[in-house]
Design a protein around this motif. Structure first.
Motif, short mmCIF file in Angstrom:
data_model
loop_
_atom_site.label_atom_id
_atom_site.label_comp_id
_atom_site.label_asym_id
_atom_site.label_seq_id
_atom_site.Cartn_x
_atom_site.Cartn_y
_atom_site.Cartn_z
N PRO A 5 0.78 -1.29 0.09
CA PRO A 5 -0.07 -0.03 -0.02
C PRO A 5 0.78 1.25 0.00
N ALA A 6 2.10 1.34 0.67
CA ALA A 6 2.68 2.41 0.85
C ALA A 6 3.39 2.76 -0.68
N ALA A 7 3.87 1.64 -1.38
CA ALA A 7 4.60 1.74 -2.47
C ALA A 7 3.64 2.15 -3.69
N SER A 8 2.15 1.83 -3.47
CA SER A 8 1.36 2.24 -4.54
C SER A 8 0.87 3.59 -4.25
N ASN A 9 1.07 4.12 -3.20
CA ASN A 9 0.49 5.55 -2.96
C ASN A 9 1.82 6.22 -2.17
N PRO A 10 2.77 6.82 -3.19
CA PRO A 10 3.92 7.56 -2.67
C PRO A 10 3.77 8.63 -1.69
N ARG A 19 4.56 12.54 8.66
CA ARG A 19 5.79 12.44 7.81
C ARG A 19 5.48 11.36 6.61
N PRO A 20 6.35 11.31 5.43
CA PRO A 20 5.96 10.42 4.49
C PRO A 20 6.28 8.79 4.85
N CYS A 30 4.84 5.66 9.77
CA CYS A 30 6.51 6.08 9.23
C CYS A 30 7.46 5.33 9.82
N SER A 31 7.21 4.90 11.17
CA SER A 31 8.14 4.04 11.87
C SER A 31 7.57 3.13 13.05
N ARG A 32 8.43 2.49 13.70
CA ARG A 32 7.88 1.64 14.82
C ARG A 32 7.25 2.56 16.06
N ARG A 33 8.19 3.62 16.11
CA ARG A 33 7.76 4.58 17.12
C ARG A 33 6.23 5.08 17.13
N CYS A 34 5.99 5.42 15.82
CA CYS A 34 4.59 6.20 15.55
C CYS A 34 3.61 4.89 15.64
N ALA A 35 3.85 3.79 15.34
CA ALA A 35 2.90 2.78 15.37
C ALA A 35 2.57 2.28 16.91
N ASP A 36 3.60 2.57 17.82
CA ASP A 36 3.59 2.26 19.21
C ASP A 36 2.66 3.47 19.81
N VAL A 37 3.02 4.69 19.37
CA VAL A 37 2.20 5.68 19.94
C VAL A 37 0.78 5.62 19.49
#
Length: 64
Positions: A5-10, A19-20, A30-37
């Motif tokens: 999904p991320a590659a198909s929607n840059p 962030r992108p 964008c990162s593990r940190r944001c997933a944890d937040v």
């Protein structure tokens, strides 16, 4: 090979920090940190799924 999904929607942005999103590793974040937040927000009750609560009340009444 299917595109992620991320590659198909840059132009996709992280829902936590805007962030992108680059790559499928932590999509849609964008990162593990944001997933944890985001997970912490669910656990703390900051996010709530709307509903009338009737299903919960009727389950509790049946346990008495």
């Amino acid at each position: 090979m299917t595109a992620s999904p991320a590659a198909s929607n840059p132009g996709r942005r992280c829902p936590v920090c805007s962030r992108p999103v680059e790559g499928p590793d932590h999509a849609p974040f964008c990162s593990r940190r944001c997933a944890d937040v985001d997970l912490q927000r669910w656990f703390s009750g900051r996010y709530v799924v709307p509903g009338d609560g009737e299903a919960i009340r009727s389950d509790e009444e049946g346990e008495e």
